[in-house]
Enzyme design. Structure first.
Site, PDB file in Angstrom:
ATOM      1  N   CYS B 164       0.807  -1.223   0.000  1.00  0.00           N
ATOM      2  CA  CYS B 164       0.000   0.000   0.000  1.00  0.00           C
ATOM      3  C   CYS B 164       0.843   1.278   0.000  1.00  0.00           C
ATOM      4  O   CYS B 164       0.576   2.206  -0.757  1.00  0.00           O
ATOM      5  CB  CYS B 164      -0.958  -0.008   1.188  1.00  0.00           C
ATOM      6  N   HIS B 316      -2.694   6.668   3.899  1.00  0.00           N
ATOM      7  CA  HIS B 316      -1.315   6.694   4.382  1.00  0.00           C
ATOM      8  C   HIS B 316      -0.672   8.026   3.998  1.00  0.00           C
ATOM      9  O   HIS B 316      -0.782   8.469   2.852  1.00  0.00           O
ATOM     10  CB  HIS B 316      -0.494   5.566   3.747  1.00  0.00           C
TER      11      HIS B 316
END
Lengths: 432, 432
Positions: B164, B316
């Protein structure tokens, strides 16, 4: 005038009388908590905003810990309007947790009136004759107050502690610098909400979010680190004579030079200063044999900071990468991370028995060797908030070494730092 | 065998029949949401754990969005025990959101049975013949499935999407590499809790805390970035002939070489691999003219990652510093940050009209020029979660440039990445 820091004595009596400016804010309350049962210092006056002036301290107290008995009945003064009360109030020292905009003038005025000011505000950190002192890192910089005293003639001066993030970061860098030399460092901060004071950010702005901006913070980390790791302008042996005689002669002729004429300051970067220097009338420079009478920042070290606010109540976390001058290598010519952990662990006092200063912990740096520590929630209270936690020491494939650091932003990075500076000034007989 | 990626055609019919393995987890549910009304793909089978096998999908659905109508009555298969149902179920492709430990064998078996597997699991990302594809960055690496097909002889293969964090990081690096060249990069991640799946960390471990550890994550970011920015082992023109003839001859003699004999791979680092490679029996290497038939990682670029879990639900955030090969300078020889912002903004398709792939956004990178953006709470849904947000582009005094990046870990960094790869395989007629 004698060499202050060689006169350390930890037997102190009677107690020093202190005022606390900005006593109702987050840092101010932490100052009062640290001073409430302090063996050397008694809080006798607390300054607040006009709104709270005249109220009893306990009536404006808002903290998870109760208001200390010894201060609860103190009636608050207006930090601005009642400035004269602080000056004439028979105080030995003042702690300032004022907002920086207010601190500029108030702190200058108090110092000019003869008071010793120990400030957590950033306003005067850039002044050339004001030291940023972390007793764990650069206690000798406290000597710079002699320059201030000389010019003020009042005996007053300002000593600042560093920005909250810088306090942890520079402690780690100093340990590495002493052991291996530091070439450059990149740090990314994840800073707690308490660092923004009370009330701090709005809930919806910070809950489940990362805000990659704190005004002025990156510049503070970069500049303050270089100043703290910098050096005094003249050797300790020369300082008294120069202060007393040569500078006096210069001053009488009105001669002043700026940092750009300094022999020891030949790069393009101007000496540390900020807008407040001129506003406050501070930052006077005395040139002696081509030297400036202020800290010469360590511009050999390159620092790059990226700051972030994260939804954490207390404790700043930093991911740090450092390029060392002489990295320790193992027999396979790989980075010897154990040697670096040991350097952190063994980082200790430059002044004998310094942990006899009441707030100074016996251990400056706590080293973690687990995979997932340190963490701000569980490690920011080590050493009563005065110990820096470092872990995850490992090789960095771009610089040399990387690690994670947790610093208690409210204590070592703020109130505890200011109290430690006052304690050092008392023990070294700078504050008489 | 023809050059796959020159045969792009966005007119697709009829629909492809897909299975989703691990359909009840966070990534699995996101896969189903993205595929529920997909113009090219229909979900006809969903695999889950033994505990949930036999239940209707809507009865185990747990998501803030409702279970899509078209899949709610699908009866779940056991991803392990019912493997044969997937193999014999008339499926054209399978998406895998399995845990890595399960994915190792299941994905290998499905590929060996002739299925095209688009996996979000990390198990096979290190396999030398398995590409990690981000259509925005390295669509050409999809050609590597020809090597897999040749060896498997079944027509099956595995295509992975990246970790990710890597998805956002490598997008930024690719934009910089194309414009200025990249020498090295340091990144610190602040990763959302959703990246840890459901149920994820315990509340008291992450609330008001930073956890500086995510197992294997730093190595994934460093190694996957180098693989994604690496190159195919032989030129596209040579590949078909080499695959069909030379490798076949080698295979018949049983001759194999490992990466260490590769002419193009002379440094000390072994070729990308992980424990699962040998477990799964994958990672076969065919040497032709001294070349390995897998991606040659870009080991010229040095990458150092420090990862942290923060109390953020989705998105993120990364603070990144990069040293460029040829940094753009302004007339004062300072870093031209505007040129870097423009390079990010102009980063576009290497394949014509690629935004005709259903999940691909029209803009890969959204550039912010404000002081405090991007932020995960407010910017991770741009481009339906497929756009990388970049802001705070400024000079780094240690490397060259630093910036803040937000990537949607659940979409671009997981489910969306897998769907994009399947779409690319369909449009390029790799998946027939």
């Amino acid at each position: 005038m004698t060499l202050t820091l060689s006169n350390i004595d930890y037997n102190i009596s009677p107690k020093f009388r202190a005022g606390v400016l900005g006593g109702t804010g987050t840092v101010g309350q932490n100052l009062v908590l640290l001073l409430a049962n302090h063996p050397w210092i008694t809080v006798v006056a607390i300054g607040a905003s006009e709104r709270n002036a005249g109220k009893r301290y306990q009536d404006v107290w808002r903290n998870c810990r109760p208001c200390p008995e010894v201060v609860k009945d103190i009636v608050l003064w207006d930090a601005l309007q009642d400035k004269k009360k602080f000056i004439t109030g028979d105080l030995d020292l003042v702690f300032s947790a004022l907002d920086s905009e207010l601190a500029v003038q108030v702190e200058s005025d108090l110092a000019a009136s003869g008071l010793a000011v120990f400030s957590n505000a950033s306003s005067h950190r850039g002044d050339i004759d004001v030291p940023i002192v972390l007793p764990l890192v650069n206690p000798g910089h406290l000597e710079l107050v002699k320059i201030q005293r000389f010019y003020a003639k009042s005996g007053g001066y300002i000593v600042t502690n560093s920005n909250c993030s810088t306090a942890g970061f520079v402690t780690a860098l100093k340990a590495l610098q002493d052991a291996f030399g530091v070439d450059s460092a990149i740090c990314t901060t994840m800073q707690a909400v308490s660092g923004a004071g009370n009330p701090g950010p709005h809930w919806n702005q910070i809950d489940s979010n990362v805000v990659p901006y704190i005004p002025g913070e990156e510049e503070k980390i970069e500049n303050e680190t270089k100043k703290i790791l910098g050096k005094l302008p003249v050797s300790a042996e020369q300082a008294p004579a120069l202060d007393a005689h040569t500078c006096a002669a210069e001053k009488n002729t009105g001669k002043e030079t700026d940092g750009s004429t300094s022999v020891e300051h030949q790069d393009e970067r101007p000496p540390l200063s900020d807008a407040s220097s001129s506003t406050s009338g501070r930052g006077t420079v005395c040139a002696v044999y081509g030297k400036i009478h202020g800290i010469i920042p360590n511009d050999q070290i390159r620092i790059s900071a990226s700051v972030n606010r994260v939804p954490v109540v207390d404790g700043h976390t930093m991911s740090v990468s450092v390029k060392l001058t002489k990295p320790p290598l193992d027999e396979n010519m790989k980075l010897n991370t154990s040697a670096i952990e040991e350097a952190f662990e063994n980082f200790t006092f430059s002044i004998p028995d310094m942990d006899k200063l009441p707030v100074i912990p016996s251990k400056f740096i706590q080293v973690f060797r687990s995979l997932d520590e340190p963490q701000p929630k569980f490690h920011s209270q080590i050493g009563n908030g005065m110990t820096v936690s470092i872990g995850k020491v490992r090789a960095c494939s771009v610089l040399d070494v990387k690690f994670t650091l947790v610093v208690n932003n409210a204590i070592l990075g703020a109130a505890g730092g200011a109290v430690a500076n006052a304690e050092l000034a008392i023990a070294s007989r700078i504050l008489l």
